[in-house]
Design an enzyme around this catalytic site. Structure first.
Site, mmCIF file in Angstrom:
data_model
loop_
_atom_site.group_PDB
_atom_site.id
_atom_site.type_symbol
_atom_site.label_atom_id
_atom_site.label_comp_id
_atom_site.label_asym_id
_atom_site.label_seq_id
_atom_site.Cartn_x
_atom_site.Cartn_y
_atom_site.Cartn_z
ATOM 1 N N GLY A 236 -9.981 -67.819 16.750
ATOM 2 C CA GLY A 236 -10.020 -66.273 17.524
ATOM 3 C C GLY A 236 -9.807 -66.346 18.913
ATOM 4 N N TYR B 4 -23.327 -58.171 8.084
ATOM 5 C CA TYR B 4 -22.797 -59.187 9.443
ATOM 6 C C TYR B 4 -24.083 -60.206 9.494
ATOM 7 C CZ TYR B 4 -21.905 -60.002 14.213
ATOM 8 O OH TYR B 4 -21.499 -60.490 15.291
ATOM 9 N N SER C 88 -24.937 -64.422 16.606
ATOM 10 C CA SER C 88 -25.393 -63.275 17.055
ATOM 11 C C SER C 88 -27.003 -63.201 16.997
ATOM 12 C CB SER C 88 -24.684 -62.036 16.700
ATOM 13 O OG SER C 88 -25.405 -60.891 16.666
ATOM 14 N N GLY D 262 -13.047 -65.340 22.750
ATOM 15 C CA GLY D 262 -12.390 -66.767 22.558
ATOM 16 C C GLY D 262 -11.246 -66.624 23.389
ATOM 17 N N ASN E 121 -7.292 -65.442 20.576
ATOM 18 C CA ASN E 121 -6.491 -64.512 21.090
ATOM 19 C C ASN E 121 -7.279 -63.155 21.847
ATOM 20 O OD1 ASN E 121 -6.957 -64.004 18.324
ATOM 21 N ND2 ASN E 121 -5.789 -62.085 18.726
HETATM 22 N N1 LIG Z 1 -18.969 -58.711 21.323
HETATM 23 C C1 LIG Z 1 -19.974 -58.870 20.825
HETATM 24 O O1 LIG Z 1 -21.055 -58.211 21.450
HETATM 25 C C2 LIG Z 1 -20.926 -59.985 20.017
HETATM 26 C C3 LIG Z 1 -22.129 -60.088 19.964
HETATM 27 C C4 LIG Z 1 -22.699 -60.998 19.280
HETATM 28 C C5 LIG Z 1 -21.711 -62.180 18.628
HETATM 29 N N2 LIG Z 1 -20.569 -61.970 18.699
HETATM 30 C C6 LIG Z 1 -19.518 -62.976 18.145
HETATM 31 O O2 LIG Z 1 -18.733 -63.239 18.809
HETATM 32 C C7 LIG Z 1 -17.517 -63.933 18.092
HETATM 33 C C8 LIG Z 1 -16.204 -63.534 19.010
HETATM 34 O O3 LIG Z 1 -15.937 -61.865 19.063
HETATM 35 P P1 LIG Z 1 -15.356 -61.003 19.950
HETATM 36 O O4 LIG Z 1 -16.459 -60.124 20.483
HETATM 37 O O5 LIG Z 1 -14.851 -61.674 20.866
HETATM 38 O O6 LIG Z 1 -14.594 -60.054 19.099
HETATM 39 P P2 LIG Z 1 -12.903 -59.888 18.916
HETATM 40 O O7 LIG Z 1 -12.399 -59.635 20.270
HETATM 41 O O8 LIG Z 1 -12.791 -58.835 17.951
HETATM 42 O O9 LIG Z 1 -12.333 -61.262 18.647
HETATM 43 C C9 LIG Z 1 -12.663 -61.778 17.341
HETATM 44 C C10 LIG Z 1 -11.749 -62.926 16.914
HETATM 45 O O10 LIG Z 1 -11.872 -63.295 15.708
HETATM 46 C C11 LIG Z 1 -10.439 -63.084 15.159
HETATM 47 N N3 LIG Z 1 -10.624 -63.013 13.471
HETATM 48 C C12 LIG Z 1 -11.131 -62.180 12.840
HETATM 49 N N4 LIG Z 1 -10.827 -62.338 11.332
HETATM 50 C C13 LIG Z 1 -10.284 -63.644 11.493
HETATM 51 C C14 LIG Z 1 -9.745 -64.238 10.358
HETATM 52 N N5 LIG Z 1 -9.875 -63.845 9.200
HETATM 53 N N6 LIG Z 1 -9.059 -65.373 10.555
HETATM 54 C C15 LIG Z 1 -9.268 -65.916 11.997
HETATM 55 N N7 LIG Z 1 -9.290 -65.165 12.924
HETATM 56 C C16 LIG Z 1 -10.132 -63.955 12.880
HETATM 57 C C17 LIG Z 1 -9.724 -61.837 15.746
HETATM 58 O O11 LIG Z 1 -8.393 -62.044 15.206
HETATM 59 P P3 LIG Z 1 -7.543 -60.765 15.490
HETATM 60 O O12 LIG Z 1 -7.419 -60.152 16.827
HETATM 61 O O13 LIG Z 1 -6.175 -61.091 14.965
HETATM 62 O O14 LIG Z 1 -8.113 -59.476 14.741
HETATM 63 C C18 LIG Z 1 -10.162 -62.236 17.107
HETATM 64 O O15 LIG Z 1 -9.392 -63.115 17.504
HETATM 65 C C19 LIG Z 1 -17.685 -63.378 16.831
HETATM 66 O O16 LIG Z 1 -18.014 -64.550 16.040
HETATM 67 C C20 LIG Z 1 -18.787 -62.394 17.096
HETATM 68 O O17 LIG Z 1 -19.385 -62.272 15.611
HETATM 69 C C21 LIG Z 1 -19.901 -60.784 19.603
#
Ligand SMILES: NC(=O)c1ccc[n+]([C@@H]2O[C@H](COP(=O)([O-])OP(=O)(O)OC[C@H]3O[C@@H](n4cnc5c(N)ncnc54)[C@H](OP(=O)(O)O)[C@@H]3O)[C@@H](O)[C@H]2O)c1
Length: 336
Positions: A51, A217, A192, A57, A53
């Site tokens: 992830g 989740y 998380s 990530g 992109n």
């Molecule tokens: N943001 C927060 O506040 C927060 C808090 C606690 C934990 N987290 C954790 O941090 C991590 C990163 O999340 P983020 O906040 O950076 O969100 P994000 O911007 O939505 O990034 C999530 C990434 O996961 C990819 N993804 C989703 N489904 C997938 C699949 N089936 N196969 C491969 N890749 C997939 C998405 O790809 P696409 O772009 O193609 O959809 C995107 O690249 C996650 O594990 C999330 O649970 C985030």
């Protein structure tokens, strides 16, 4: 009197938001973390980020590239991934990473298709990677999906459990041989704080009955922690470490499945802009666990803001962790 209290509260809220806004404009938080760092710390190391992109990530990839790593982006949508990779190469070239121009930076950043909602895709990805890559120094299980409506993966598992836990479970297991032969190597798992509201119900892992998107989740994030701790136990003596983290609340695309009414969006945007971490701030613990010499040899721990944190007893239950491991092996079809 009541009017005066409400007015005072509103003024205080406005003042607080303005103060944070000033800090945002000054960029002080990002600058503090971006500056410095040994630019060759990760030279010669290959890092796989799922992830990569978007959001955390992408920020993690940018910083590890800057520190000299070769980064493999495992992404489900090649169009989005190539677009992000193009921007990252550009940034790297502009920043003069290792003195490189954008073209020369191409081999340093590789995009590969990986859909964690498909065990077939995970297997194909690993087969290719194992054929092409002589080493893997860091695996960052970062990709995630948050509070989506009830959906199933290609293999029939509930989406959040399937992507956040099972897809990464198979990925990690298939890459363990390469990680071991590249040791000392590291695995970083992005969980998380919301794990606290989850529970592992072995009778209904697929959430067929009474699906609750928040609970599901949280359960997948609790599974990330139990998985990390059980894996750390299994990896003792191998020089492969595995740690898990929470990034805090970060302004990313994660909330794409949450419906915010049109009228409330400006307020939400203001609050998230003022109070949520930027992706670079949120990615600090992933970057730290992937690259810092301070955590060499540390394994099975839970981190937030680059510091070890306490876990609730349910996340440290060894018998639940072992049972989850065994059941996950069956679910993803790993033969003993
Ligand atoms: N943001 C927060 O506040 C927060 C808090 C606690 C934990 N987290 C954790 O941090 C991590 C990163 O999340 P983020 O906040 O950076 O969100 P994000 O911007 O939505 O990034 C999530 C990434 O996961 C990819 N993804 C989703 N489904 C997938 C699949 N089936 N196969 C491969 N890749 C997939 C998405 O790809 P696409 O772009 O193609 O959809 C995107 O690249 C996650 O594990 C999330 O649970 C985030």
């Amino acid at each position: 009197m009541a009017v005066a209290t409400v007015a005072a509260a509103l003024l205080a809220a406005l003042g607080g938001t303005l103060w944070l806004a000033v800090r945002r404009f000054s960029g002080s938080r990002d600058q503090r973390m971006q500056g410095g760092g040994d630019q060759s710390l990760m030279h010669g190391k290959t890092v796989l980020i799922t992830g990569a992109n978007s959001g955390l990530g992408r920020a993690t990839a940018a910083e590890l590239l800057r520190l000299g790593a070769r980064v493999i982006m495992g992404c489900r949508d090649l169009g989005r991934a190539e677009e992000a990779a193009g921007q990252l190469r550009q940034e790297l070239g502009q920043a003069g990473g290792q003195g490189q121009e954008p073209d020369a930076a191409k081999g340093q950043l590789v995009v590969k298709e990986l859909d964690l909602a498909s065990l077939r895709s995970v297997r194909n990805f690993c087969q290719e990677l194992l054929q092409e890559e002589p080493r893997l120094d860091v695996l960052i299980n970062n990709a995630g999906i948050f509070q989506c409506p009830y959906m199933k993966t290609e293999d029939g598992f509930e989406m959040q459990f399937g992507v956040n836990h099972l897809g990464h479970f198979l990925l990690t297991n298939l890459l363990l041989g390469l990680l071991k032969s590249s040791a000392p190597s590291r695995i970083v798992v992005v969980s998380s704080k919301l794990y606290k509201y989850g529970d592992i119900n072995f009778e209904d892992l697929n959430s067929e009955q009474n699906y609750n998107k928040s609970f599901s989740y949280s359960r997948s994030k609790l599974a990330n922690i139990l998985f990390t701790r059980e894996l750390a136990r299994r990896l003792e003596g191998t020089n492969v470490t595995v740690n898990v983290l929470h990034p805090g609340i970060v302004r990313t695309n994660l909330g794409r499945h949450i419906h915010i009414p049109l009228l409330a969006r400006p307020l939400f945007n203001l609050v998230s802009w003022a109070f949520f971490k930027t992706p670079l701030e949120g990615a600090q613990t992933s970057i730290y666990l992937a690259s810092s010499p301070e955590v060499e040899g540390v394994s099975g721990k839970y981190f937030g803001d680059c510091k070890e944190e306490e876990l609730l007893p349910k996340a440290m239950d060894e018998s639940v962790a072992r049972k989850l491991w065994d059941i996950s092996e069956v679910m993803v079809g790993i033969l003993k």
